[in-house]
Design an enzyme around this catalytic site. Structure first.
Site, short mmCIF file in Angstrom:
data_model
loop_
_atom_site.label_atom_id
_atom_site.label_comp_id
_atom_site.label_asym_id
_atom_site.label_seq_id
_atom_site.Cartn_x
_atom_site.Cartn_y
_atom_site.Cartn_z
N GLY A 18 0.80 -1.22 0.00
CA GLY A 18 0.00 0.00 0.00
C GLY A 18 0.83 1.27 0.00
O GLY A 18 1.85 1.36 0.69
N ARG A 22 -3.96 8.15 1.63
CA ARG A 22 -4.70 8.95 2.61
C ARG A 22 -3.80 9.51 3.71
O ARG A 22 -4.18 10.43 4.42
CB ARG A 22 -5.81 8.09 3.22
N GLY A 142 -17.39 -3.92 6.49
CA GLY A 142 -18.19 -5.02 5.98
C GLY A 142 -18.74 -5.85 7.13
O GLY A 142 -18.06 -6.07 8.13
#
Length: 448
Positions: A18, A22, A142
């Protein structure tokens, strides 16, 4: 599916590709620090306690992440096509046995929780195990759907009905399965979604479709929450600091105001150590039994031996060893310095690249000049030496045992044992000159 032997080998695949967009940082997400170490370092350390093999998946041009992962093998995900695609890059390292997929941005998963996940997977009827949590604010996580204790599916928040959104069991994304089944499921994952990516969570649907029994292992939110922003990084730091403080207190150290003390993962505080408020421990600090660290001190890469007192407002930099019962007082900085038993550097001094013997006293305002702008130099100060206040010791230099350096001296040559060294200009008094000088300056000011 058949039962598994606890002696089966197990592999952990750590996804660390990653970018941390952000975070608004040029540093990869896996390298963002928590408690003095990159996030990936925490996950590596805990996973190494549980799994037989570790492999780290990185992105292109992530040499710093690969270096941190050593000596564990590293594979590169050349295209970022989703978490299932990332896990599949490590397929050659799966071997036999079980495989778990972890995330570098879930750095606080404990070894105990990883072991519980692996143990659940190895139950006779379990084909796939996953980690789940019940966060205080489930938000957009989720949701994990269950029936009779088995996971039936994972519903992303955007696709969930209002009723499904009331379920508080949330997916943490970590999966564990038999290596052979995991390979097959990963290859079967499609990318028919808005982003065109291959998602690891789709493995759950594939397992359920094969009538594999899927079970959720619950753990605390503070372990499982992801770290994707600066705010979440701060929350993870706070959670880990609470864990580290509790460990220090349980080990017999006194933290006068625990919430104000910041520790690194490798900080070692022995029993009967006292830490006053607002102390920061950088990486590599060991404080031995009975030592005291007073308020507003900063320590990094140093060793504080029994009975020593540090601070308040002291700074110990890497390479420093403070001997038993030594004293390092307010506004003192030590760098790569060793202090002998009972030696005192009580205030307003800098001692760098130096060895100081036992029972020596270094007076207020003493500076060891160890750097000429290009090179560092070493100073040796013997035992039972007295360095007068406001002295400047210009390295390289040796001051012998029992020597005395007069206050205000600049010392540029070695001082033999038992000698008295003066290194200052002879004082001259000019009668009446002080008053005449001040009168002249006042007159100039008035006439300007």
């Amino acid at each position: 599916m058949t039962g598994l032997s606890p002696s089966r080998p197990a592999t952990a695949v750590l996804l660390a590709a990653g970018l941390g967009t952000r975070m608004k940082s040029s540093r990869p997400k896996a390298m963002q620090p928590i408690a003095g170490q990159p996030m990936l370092a925490h996950l590596l350390a805990n996973a190494a306690e549980v799994f037989d093999r570790l492999v780290v998946v990185v992105g292109p041009d992530m040499e710093d992440v690969a270096q941190l992962a050593a000596p564990f093998p590293v594979v590169v995900q050349t295209e970022r096509l989703g978490t299932a695609h990332a896990a599949l890059q490590a397929e050659d390292w799966f071997g036999e046995g079980d495989v778990a997929v972890l995330y570098a941005d879930n750095p606080l998963i404990s070894a105990q929780t990883m072991a519980r996940l692996l143990e659940e997977r190895r139950q006779p009827d379990v084909g796939l195990a996953l980690l789940a949590m019940r966060p205080a604010n489930p938000g957009r996580y989720g949701r994990v759907m269950t029936e009779d204790g088995a996971v039936t599916r994972i519903v992303e928040w955007a696709d969930a009905t209002p009723e499904e959104r009331t379920i508080d069991l949330c997916n943490a994304g970590v999966l564990c399965a038999d290596a052979g089944h995991f390979r097959r499921w990963l290859h079967a994952v499609g990318n028919d979604n808005a982003k065109g990516e291959f998602y690891l969570t789709d493995v759950v649907d594939l397992a359920v479709a094969e009538n594999a029994h899927v079970r959720a292992v619950e753990a605390a939110e503070e372990e499982l929450r992801g770290v994707n922003s600066r705010a979440e990084l701060a929350q993870a730091e706070a959670a880990l600091q609470q864990r580290l403080r509790a460990k220090a207190l349980d080990g017999g150290a006194t933290l006068v105001a625990p919430e104000t003390v910041f520790l690194s993962t490798d900080t070692v505080l022995a029993p009967d150590v006292v830490v006053e408020p607002h102390v920061i421990f950088g990486p590599g600090v060991t404080v031995h039994e009975g030592a005291s660290i007073r308020a507003f001190s900063h320590l990094e890469g140093c060793d504080v031996l029994p009975g020593a007192i540090i601070g308040p407002y002291a700074r110990l930099r890497p390479g420093t060893v403070v001997g038993p019962d030594a004293r390092v007082g307010n506004f003192v900085e030590l760098k790569n310095a060793t202090l002998g038993d009972g030696t005192k550097v009580n205030h307003l001094s800098y001692v760098g690249d130096a060895d100081v013997g036992a029972q020596t006293n270094i007076g207020a305002g003493t500076i060891v000049c160890n750097y000429d702008g290009t090179f560092k130099y070493h100073t040796d100060i013997g035992s039972n030496v007295f360095i007068g206040s406001d002295s400047v010791l210009v390295s390289p230099l040796t001051i012998g045992d029992n020597a005395l350096v007069a206050a205000g001296s600049t010392i540029t040559s070695d001082v033999p044992a038992d000698a008295l060294a003066f290194g200052r200009a002879r004082q001259q008094n000019r009668d009446g000159y002080g008053k005449r000088f001040k009168d002249a300056r006042r007159a100039k000011k008035e006439n300007s």
